[in-house]
Motif scaffolding. Structure first.
Motif, PDB file in Angstrom:
ATOM      1  N   ASN A  59      -1.163  16.609  10.543  1.00  0.00           N
ATOM      2  CA  ASN A  59      -2.043  15.560  11.085  1.00  0.00           C
ATOM      3  C   ASN A  59      -3.045  15.033  10.067  1.00  0.00           C
ATOM      4  OD1 ASN A  59      -0.729  15.557  13.524  1.00  0.00           O
ATOM      5  ND2 ASN A  59      -2.285  16.766  14.597  1.00  0.00           N
ATOM      6  N   ASP A  60      -3.675  15.914   9.290  1.00  0.00           N
ATOM      7  CA  ASP A  60      -4.638  15.446   8.289  1.00  0.00           C
ATOM      8  C   ASP A  60      -3.951  14.608   7.216  1.00  0.00           C
ATOM      9  OD1 ASP A  60      -6.751  16.639   9.624  1.00  0.00           O
ATOM     10  OD2 ASP A  60      -6.772  18.425   8.331  1.00  0.00           O
ATOM     11  N   LEU A  61      -2.765  15.037   6.792  1.00  0.00           N
ATOM     12  CA  LEU A  61      -2.001  14.281   5.806  1.00  0.00           C
ATOM     13  C   LEU A  61      -1.608  12.913   6.367  1.00  0.00           C
ATOM     14  CD1 LEU A  61      -0.455  13.890   3.173  1.00  0.00           C
ATOM     15  CD2 LEU A  61       1.409  15.242   4.171  1.00  0.00           C
ATOM     16  N   LEU A  62      -1.185  12.881   7.613  1.00  0.00           N
ATOM     17  CA  LEU A  62      -0.816  11.613   8.239  1.00  0.00           C
ATOM     18  C   LEU A  62      -2.018  10.671   8.298  1.00  0.00           C
ATOM     19  CD1 LEU A  62       1.338   9.871   9.584  1.00  0.00           C
ATOM     20  CD2 LEU A  62       0.721  10.941  11.764  1.00  0.00           C
ATOM     21  N   MET A  63      -3.173  11.188   8.615  1.00  0.00           N
ATOM     22  CA  MET A  63      -4.377  10.338   8.652  1.00  0.00           C
ATOM     23  C   MET A  63      -4.718   9.832   7.249  1.00  0.00           C
ATOM     24  SD  MET A  63      -5.016   9.836  11.712  1.00  0.00           S
ATOM     25  CE  MET A  63      -6.486   8.889  11.444  1.00  0.00           C
ATOM     26  N   GLU A  64      -4.531  10.660   6.239  1.00  0.00           N
ATOM     27  CA  GLU A  64      -4.758  10.222   4.862  1.00  0.00           C
ATOM     28  C   GLU A  64      -3.755   9.126   4.487  1.00  0.00           C
ATOM     29  OE1 GLU A  64      -4.876  12.145   0.374  1.00  0.00           O
ATOM     30  OE2 GLU A  64      -5.227  13.470   2.094  1.00  0.00           O
ATOM     31  N   MET A  65      -2.505   9.305   4.904  1.00  0.00           N
ATOM     32  CA  MET A  65      -1.495   8.265   4.665  1.00  0.00           C
ATOM     33  C   MET A  65      -1.884   6.958   5.348  1.00  0.00           C
ATOM     34  SD  MET A  65       2.366   9.744   4.850  1.00  0.00           S
ATOM     35  CE  MET A  65       3.029   8.147   4.399  1.00  0.00           C
ATOM     36  N   MET A  66      -2.316   7.061   6.601  1.00  0.00           N
ATOM     37  CA  MET A  66      -2.694   5.850   7.343  1.00  0.00           C
ATOM     38  C   MET A  66      -3.856   5.144   6.656  1.00  0.00           C
ATOM     39  SD  MET A  66      -0.753   5.156   9.891  1.00  0.00           S
ATOM     40  CE  MET A  66       0.684   5.751   9.031  1.00  0.00           C
ATOM     41  N   ASP A  67      -4.774   5.898   6.080  1.00  0.00           N
ATOM     42  CA  ASP A  67      -5.890   5.288   5.359  1.00  0.00           C
ATOM     43  C   ASP A  67      -5.390   4.548   4.118  1.00  0.00           C
ATOM     44  OD1 ASP A  67      -8.751   4.806   5.043  1.00  0.00           O
ATOM     45  OD2 ASP A  67      -8.559   6.114   3.285  1.00  0.00           O
ATOM     46  N   VAL A  68      -4.460   5.152   3.377  1.00  0.00           N
ATOM     47  CA  VAL A  68      -3.889   4.486   2.201  1.00  0.00           C
ATOM     48  C   VAL A  68      -3.101   3.251   2.629  1.00  0.00           C
ATOM     49  CG1 VAL A  68      -2.232   4.734   0.303  1.00  0.00           C
ATOM     50  CG2 VAL A  68      -3.886   6.566   0.774  1.00  0.00           C
ATOM     51  N   ILE A  69      -2.342   3.360   3.701  1.00  0.00           N
ATOM     52  CA  ILE A  69      -1.594   2.208   4.215  1.00  0.00           C
ATOM     53  C   ILE A  69      -2.561   1.094   4.618  1.00  0.00           C
ATOM     54  CG2 ILE A  69      -0.147   1.403   6.140  1.00  0.00           C
ATOM     55  CD1 ILE A  69       1.173   4.266   6.005  1.00  0.00           C
ATOM     56  N   LYS A  70      -3.634   1.469   5.305  1.00  0.00           N
ATOM     57  CA  LYS A  70      -4.626   0.481   5.741  1.00  0.00           C
ATOM     58  C   LYS A  70      -5.246  -0.239   4.541  1.00  0.00           C
ATOM     59  CE  LYS A  70      -9.054   0.213   8.161  1.00  0.00           C
ATOM     60  NZ  LYS A  70     -10.094   0.999   8.845  1.00  0.00           N
ATOM     61  N   GLN A  71      -5.649   0.509   3.534  1.00  0.00           N
ATOM     62  CA  GLN A  71      -6.254  -0.102   2.339  1.00  0.00           C
ATOM     63  C   GLN A  71      -5.256  -1.004   1.615  1.00  0.00           C
ATOM     64  OE1 GLN A  71      -8.644   2.511  -0.282  1.00  0.00           O
ATOM     65  NE2 GLN A  71      -8.351   4.077   1.302  1.00  0.00           N
ATOM     66  N   THR A  72      -4.025  -0.535   1.494  1.00  0.00           N
ATOM     67  CA  THR A  72      -2.984  -1.315   0.816  1.00  0.00           C
ATOM     68  C   THR A  72      -2.676  -2.583   1.599  1.00  0.00           C
ATOM     69  OG1 THR A  72      -2.076   0.736  -0.086  1.00  0.00           O
ATOM     70  CG2 THR A  72      -0.644  -1.198  -0.108  1.00  0.00           C
ATOM     71  N   ALA A  73      -2.514  -2.457   2.910  1.00  0.00           N
ATOM     72  CA  ALA A  73      -2.226  -3.623   3.752  1.00  0.00           C
ATOM     73  C   ALA A  73      -3.378  -4.622   3.705  1.00  0.00           C
ATOM     74  CB  ALA A  73      -1.948  -3.179   5.187  1.00  0.00           C
ATOM     75  N   ALA A  74      -4.606  -4.137   3.716  1.00  0.00           N
ATOM     76  CA  ALA A  74      -5.762  -5.035   3.643  1.00  0.00           C
ATOM     77  C   ALA A  74      -5.764  -5.810   2.327  1.00  0.00           C
ATOM     78  CB  ALA A  74      -7.056  -4.240   3.801  1.00  0.00           C
ATOM     79  N   GLN A  75      -5.400  -5.148   1.241  1.00  0.00           N
ATOM     80  CA  GLN A  75      -5.338  -5.808  -0.062  1.00  0.00           C
ATOM     81  C   GLN A  75      -4.248  -6.877  -0.081  1.00  0.00           C
ATOM     82  OE1 GLN A  75      -4.878  -3.063  -3.358  1.00  0.00           O
ATOM     83  NE2 GLN A  75      -4.035  -4.651  -4.663  1.00  0.00           N
ATOM     84  N   VAL A  76      -3.070  -6.547   0.440  1.00  0.00           N
ATOM     85  CA  VAL A  76      -1.970  -7.521   0.480  1.00  0.00           C
ATOM     86  C   VAL A  76      -2.339  -8.699   1.385  1.00  0.00           C
ATOM     87  CG1 VAL A  76       0.440  -7.904   1.153  1.00  0.00           C
ATOM     88  CG2 VAL A  76      -0.198  -5.821  -0.091  1.00  0.00           C
ATOM     89  N   GLN A  77      -2.925  -8.415   2.540  1.00  0.00           N
ATOM     90  CA  GLN A  77      -3.316  -9.504   3.445  1.00  0.00           C
ATOM     91  C   GLN A  77      -4.385 -10.384   2.810  1.00  0.00           C
ATOM     92  OE1 GLN A  77      -4.026  -8.576   7.571  1.00  0.00           O
ATOM     93  NE2 GLN A  77      -5.457 -10.261   7.750  1.00  0.00           N
TER      94      GLN A  77
END
Length: 109
Positions: A59-77
Motif C-alpha cells: 500500500n505505501d509503495l502504491l501511494m508513492e507510485m500514485m504520487d509520481v503518476i500524479k506529478q508526471t501527469a500534471a507536468q504532461v497536462q
C-alpha cells in the motif's frame, strides 16, 4: 519481449532510459519505444507482477507510485493540455511488471 523488461533491462541498467522523475521506490521514464508523441512509463523498483497481485504490504509503495503518476501527469497536462493514465492486465500486459503509462497524443503506430 522479455517476461519482465522492467527488472531485466531497465532496473538492472542494461537498457538506458531518459528519467522523468525518480524516488527511492519508483521510476518514471520516457518509453524506449513510444506508442504516443509523449509516452512515459511509471514503475515500482520492487517486482510486482500486476495491479491484481498487489498485496496489503504494498500500500505505501502504491501511494508513492500514485504520487509520481500524479506529478508526471500534471507536468504532461501543463505542457500539452491533456494526458491519459493507464495500466494493462492479462494479455494486454506485455511485460509482467506493474507499470502505468502517462501519454499524450494520438498513437504513432
Amino acid at each position: 519481449m522479455a517476461e519482465d523488461f522492467y527488472c531485466e533491462e531497465v532496473l538492472s541498467g542494461r537498457t538506458a532510459v531518459s528519467k522523468v522523475l525518480e524516488t527511492e521506490n519508483v521510476l518514471a521514464y520516457h518509453h524506449t519505444r513510444p506508442f504516443y508523441p509523449v509516452h512515459i512509463v511509471v514503475i515500482p523498483k520492487k517486482h510486482i507482477a500486476s495491479l491484481l497481485t498487489l498485496e496489503p504490504c504494498d500500500n505505501d509503495l502504491l501511494m508513492e507510485m500514485m504520487d509520481v503518476i500524479k506529478q508526471t501527469a500534471a507536468q504532461v497536462q501543463a505542457e500539452h493540455g491533456a494526458c491519459r493514465v493507464a495500466t494493462n492486465l492479462g494479455k494486454y500486459q506485455d511485460s509482467k511488471h506493474l507499470h502505468f503509462h502517462v501519454v499524450y497524443g494520438e498513437p504513432l503506430r
